[in-house]
Design a protein around this motif. Structure first.
Motif, PDB file in Angstrom:
ATOM      1  N   ALA A  10       0.873  -1.185 -15.361  1.00 45.93           N
ATOM      2  CA  ALA A  10       0.621  -0.185 -14.318  1.00 45.93           C
ATOM      3  C   ALA A  10       0.157   1.119 -14.953  1.00 45.93           C
ATOM      4  CB  ALA A  10       1.876   0.052 -13.476  1.00 45.93           C
ATOM      5  N   LEU A  11       0.813   1.516 -16.028  1.00 43.93           N
ATOM      6  CA  LEU A  11       0.393   2.746 -16.717  1.00 43.93           C
ATOM      7  C   LEU A  11      -0.995   2.578 -17.324  1.00 43.93           C
ATOM      8  CD1 LEU A  11       3.720   3.852 -18.440  1.00 43.93           C
ATOM      9  CD2 LEU A  11       2.661   4.778 -16.365  1.00 43.93           C
ATOM     10  N   ARG A  12      -1.284   1.412 -17.886  1.00 48.81           N
ATOM     11  CA  ARG A  12      -2.616   1.172 -18.458  1.00 48.81           C
ATOM     12  C   ARG A  12      -3.693   1.244 -17.381  1.00 48.81           C
ATOM     13  NH1 ARG A  12      -2.046  -3.989 -22.321  1.00 48.81           N
ATOM     14  NH2 ARG A  12      -4.312  -3.919 -22.151  1.00 48.81           N
ATOM     15  N   ILE A  13      -3.409   0.693 -16.205  1.00 51.57           N
ATOM     16  CA  ILE A  13      -4.360   0.743 -15.087  1.00 51.57           C
ATOM     17  C   ILE A  13      -4.623   2.194 -14.688  1.00 51.57           C
ATOM     18  CG2 ILE A  13      -4.650   0.240 -12.616  1.00 51.57           C
ATOM     19  CD1 ILE A  13      -2.972  -2.341 -13.156  1.00 51.57           C
ATOM     20  N   LEU A  14      -3.556   2.972 -14.543  1.00 53.17           N
ATOM     21  CA  LEU A  14      -3.691   4.369 -14.116  1.00 53.17           C
ATOM     22  C   LEU A  14      -4.423   5.200 -15.160  1.00 53.17           C
ATOM     23  CD1 LEU A  14      -0.162   4.850 -12.531  1.00 53.17           C
ATOM     24  CD2 LEU A  14      -2.341   4.445 -11.348  1.00 53.17           C
ATOM     25  N   LYS A  47      -1.469  -3.783  -5.978  1.00 53.13           N
ATOM     26  CA  LYS A  47      -0.927  -3.885  -4.619  1.00 53.13           C
ATOM     27  C   LYS A  47       0.293  -2.966  -4.472  1.00 53.13           C
ATOM     28  CE  LYS A  47       0.771  -7.301  -1.332  1.00 53.13           C
ATOM     29  NZ  LYS A  47       1.070  -8.716  -1.101  1.00 53.13           N
ATOM     30  N   GLU A  48       1.175  -2.968  -5.458  1.00 50.50           N
ATOM     31  CA  GLU A  48       2.356  -2.089  -5.438  1.00 50.50           C
ATOM     32  C   GLU A  48       1.954  -0.616  -5.546  1.00 50.50           C
ATOM     33  OE1 GLU A  48       5.724  -2.582  -4.986  1.00 50.50           O
ATOM     34  OE2 GLU A  48       5.011  -4.536  -4.331  1.00 50.50           O
ATOM     35  N   LEU A  49       0.949  -0.337  -6.359  1.00 47.66           N
ATOM     36  CA  LEU A  49       0.495   1.049  -6.525  1.00 47.66           C
ATOM     37  C   LEU A  49      -0.143   1.574  -5.244  1.00 47.66           C
ATOM     38  CD1 LEU A  49      -0.961   0.803 -10.149  1.00 47.66           C
ATOM     39  CD2 LEU A  49       1.213   1.861  -9.448  1.00 47.66           C
ATOM     40  N   VAL A  50      -0.834   0.707  -4.519  1.00 49.91           N
ATOM     41  CA  VAL A  50      -1.432   1.093  -3.234  1.00 49.91           C
ATOM     42  C   VAL A  50      -0.317   1.329  -2.216  1.00 49.91           C
ATOM     43  CG1 VAL A  50      -2.821   0.267  -1.283  1.00 49.91           C
ATOM     44  CG2 VAL A  50      -3.664  -0.036  -3.614  1.00 49.91           C
ATOM     45  N   LYS A  51       0.623   0.409  -2.167  1.00 58.19           N
ATOM     46  CA  LYS A  51       1.745   0.519  -1.230  1.00 58.19           C
ATOM     47  C   LYS A  51       2.528   1.814  -1.459  1.00 58.19           C
ATOM     48  CE  LYS A  51       5.914  -2.043  -0.654  1.00 58.19           C
ATOM     49  NZ  LYS A  51       6.604  -3.303  -0.888  1.00 58.19           N
ATOM     50  N   SER A  52       2.576   2.275  -2.691  1.00 62.50           N
ATOM     51  CA  SER A  52       3.307   3.492  -3.051  1.00 62.50           C
ATOM     52  C   SER A  52       2.428   4.745  -2.991  1.00 62.50           C
ATOM     53  CB  SER A  52       3.886   3.344  -4.450  1.00 62.50           C
ATOM     54  OG  SER A  52       4.737   2.241  -4.513  1.00 62.50           O
ATOM     55  N   HIS A  53       1.197   4.590  -2.533  1.00 63.31           N
ATOM     56  CA  HIS A  53       0.252   5.701  -2.355  1.00 63.31           C
ATOM     57  C   HIS A  53      -0.128   6.398  -3.666  1.00 63.31           C
ATOM     58  CE1 HIS A  53       0.914   5.150   1.888  1.00 63.31           C
ATOM     59  NE2 HIS A  53       2.217   5.282   1.694  1.00 63.31           N
ATOM     60  N   ILE A  54      -0.104   5.657  -4.757  1.00 64.75           N
ATOM     61  CA  ILE A  54      -0.538   6.199  -6.040  1.00 64.75           C
ATOM     62  C   ILE A  54      -2.016   5.892  -6.245  1.00 64.75           C
ATOM     63  CG2 ILE A  54      -0.258   5.967  -8.546  1.00 64.75           C
ATOM     64  CD1 ILE A  54       2.751   5.606  -7.986  1.00 64.75           C
ATOM     65  N   VAL A  55      -2.443   4.771  -5.679  1.00 66.72           N
ATOM     66  CA  VAL A  55      -3.825   4.315  -5.769  1.00 66.72           C
ATOM     67  C   VAL A  55      -4.291   4.015  -4.350  1.00 66.72           C
ATOM     68  CG1 VAL A  55      -5.210   2.334  -6.540  1.00 66.72           C
ATOM     69  CG2 VAL A  55      -3.585   3.371  -8.100  1.00 66.72           C
ATOM     70  N   VAL A  56      -5.585   4.222  -4.097  1.00 66.37           N
ATOM     71  CA  VAL A  56      -6.167   3.835  -2.813  1.00 66.37           C
ATOM     72  C   VAL A  56      -7.253   2.807  -3.074  1.00 66.37           C
ATOM     73  CG1 VAL A  56      -5.634   5.955  -1.567  1.00 66.37           C
ATOM     74  CG2 VAL A  56      -7.756   5.799  -2.830  1.00 66.37           C
ATOM     75  N   GLY A  57      -7.412   1.902  -2.116  1.00 69.72           N
ATOM     76  CA  GLY A  57      -8.410   0.859  -2.251  1.00 69.72           C
ATOM     77  C   GLY A  57      -9.443   0.922  -1.142  1.00 69.72           C
ATOM     78  N   LEU A  58     -10.623   0.394  -1.437  1.00 71.59           N
ATOM     79  CA  LEU A  58     -11.707   0.328  -0.472  1.00 71.59           C
ATOM     80  C   LEU A  58     -12.340  -1.051  -0.592  1.00 71.59           C
ATOM     81  CD1 LEU A  58     -13.539   1.845   1.601  1.00 71.59           C
ATOM     82  CD2 LEU A  58     -14.988   2.443  -0.352  1.00 71.59           C
ATOM     83  N   ARG A  59     -12.427  -1.748   0.534  1.00 72.11           N
ATOM     84  CA  ARG A  59     -13.038  -3.082   0.543  1.00 72.11           C
ATOM     85  C   ARG A  59     -14.536  -2.976   0.738  1.00 72.11           C
ATOM     86  NH1 ARG A  59      -9.496  -7.639   2.253  1.00 72.11           N
ATOM     87  NH2 ARG A  59      -7.384  -6.845   2.117  1.00 72.11           N
ATOM     88  N   GLY A  60     -15.209  -4.045   0.364  1.00 72.30           N
ATOM     89  CA  GLY A  60     -16.648  -4.127   0.615  1.00 72.30           C
ATOM     90  C   GLY A  60     -17.487  -3.615  -0.542  1.00 72.30           C
ATOM     91  N   LYS A  61     -18.786  -3.538  -0.258  1.00 68.66           N
ATOM     92  CA  LYS A  61     -19.733  -3.096  -1.278  1.00 68.66           C
ATOM     93  C   LYS A  61     -19.398  -1.665  -1.694  1.00 68.66           C
ATOM     94  CE  LYS A  61     -24.516  -2.684  -2.393  1.00 68.66           C
ATOM     95  NZ  LYS A  61     -25.820  -3.220  -2.274  1.00 68.66           N
ATOM     96  N   VAL A  79       6.238   6.114 -11.463  1.00 70.25           N
ATOM     97  CA  VAL A  79       5.480   4.862 -11.557  1.00 70.25           C
ATOM     98  C   VAL A  79       6.365   3.753 -12.126  1.00 70.25           C
ATOM     99  CG1 VAL A  79       3.536   3.691 -12.696  1.00 70.25           C
ATOM    100  CG2 VAL A  79       3.240   6.008 -11.776  1.00 70.25           C
ATOM    101  N   LEU A  80       7.083   4.062 -13.194  1.00 73.77           N
ATOM    102  CA  LEU A  80       7.945   3.047 -13.798  1.00 73.77           C
ATOM    103  C   LEU A  80       9.055   2.612 -12.852  1.00 73.77           C
ATOM    104  CD1 LEU A  80       8.188   4.331 -17.483  1.00 73.77           C
ATOM    105  CD2 LEU A  80       6.886   2.371 -16.617  1.00 73.77           C
ATOM    106  N   ARG A  81       9.630   3.544 -12.102  1.00 76.01           N
ATOM    107  CA  ARG A  81      10.677   3.166 -11.144  1.00 76.01           C
ATOM    108  C   ARG A  81      10.102   2.306 -10.014  1.00 76.01           C
ATOM    109  NH1 ARG A  81      12.461   8.152 -12.862  1.00 76.01           N
ATOM    110  NH2 ARG A  81      11.388   9.307 -11.228  1.00 76.01           N
ATOM    111  N   ILE A  82       8.870   2.581  -9.611  1.00 74.91           N
ATOM    112  CA  ILE A  82       8.222   1.759  -8.583  1.00 74.91           C
ATOM    113  C   ILE A  82       8.032   0.335  -9.100  1.00 74.91           C
ATOM    114  CG2 ILE A  82       6.010   1.354  -7.409  1.00 74.91           C
ATOM    115  CD1 ILE A  82       5.857   4.487  -7.168  1.00 74.91           C
TER     116      ILE A  82
END
Length: 143
Positions: A10-14, A47-61, A79-82
């Motif tokens: 998770a930290l590497r992704i962020l 998915k967990e990061l999105v659910k926790s509002h740390i990351v946002v996602g956008l579908r499509g092109k 982040v680690l506790r999440i």
């Protein structure tokens, strides 16, 4: 205390997202390639990061994922506790955990509380922006 691959990844992704900077969306496939991590495994973490509002996602092109706030506003301890559920060194100190029936006579409780506080203070003292910083070169002089 043991930080699982979920917490570490998770930290590497962020960090990866912060390094790509800007408000552009980044494909998970690109992060997986750069980090050498399975895209399928990253999906479950994001998915967990999105659910926790740390990351946002956008579908499509043009879609993908991006940080929901600036890297200096994303706390590593949070982040680690999440991802881990708890960073408590013993079960009796986990948030929402059952109180230990032996706490009144526990000779190690203060030690565990101190360790828990140290872990919390240390991890909460870092942000993703701190992790993005690269060490200064030239400070490796050894006598």
């Amino acid at each position: 205390m043991f930080i699982s691959t979920r917490g570490r990844y998770a930290l590497r992704i962020l960090i990866d997202m912060a390094e790509q900077s800007g408000n552009k969306y980044i494909k998970l496939k690109d992060i997986a390639e750069r980090q050498g991590i399975s895209e399928k495994y990253l999906e479950s973490i994001v998915k967990e990061l999105v659910k926790s509002h740390i990351v946002v996602g956008l579908r499509g092109k043009g879609g993908g994922y991006r940080l929901s706030k600036e890297p200096d506003k994303i706390n590593v301890g949070e982040v680690l506790r999440i991802m881990e559920g708890s960073l408590a060194p013993v079960a009796c100190l986990e948030e929402g955990g059952e109180p230990c029936p032996r706490a009144y006579m526990c000779r190690t409780l203060e030690f565990w509380r101190g360790l828990d506080e140290t872990i919390r203070k240390y991890t909460d003292n870092y942000t993703v922006a701190d992790l993005v910083k690269t060490p200064e070169t030239g400070n490796d002089y050894i006598i």
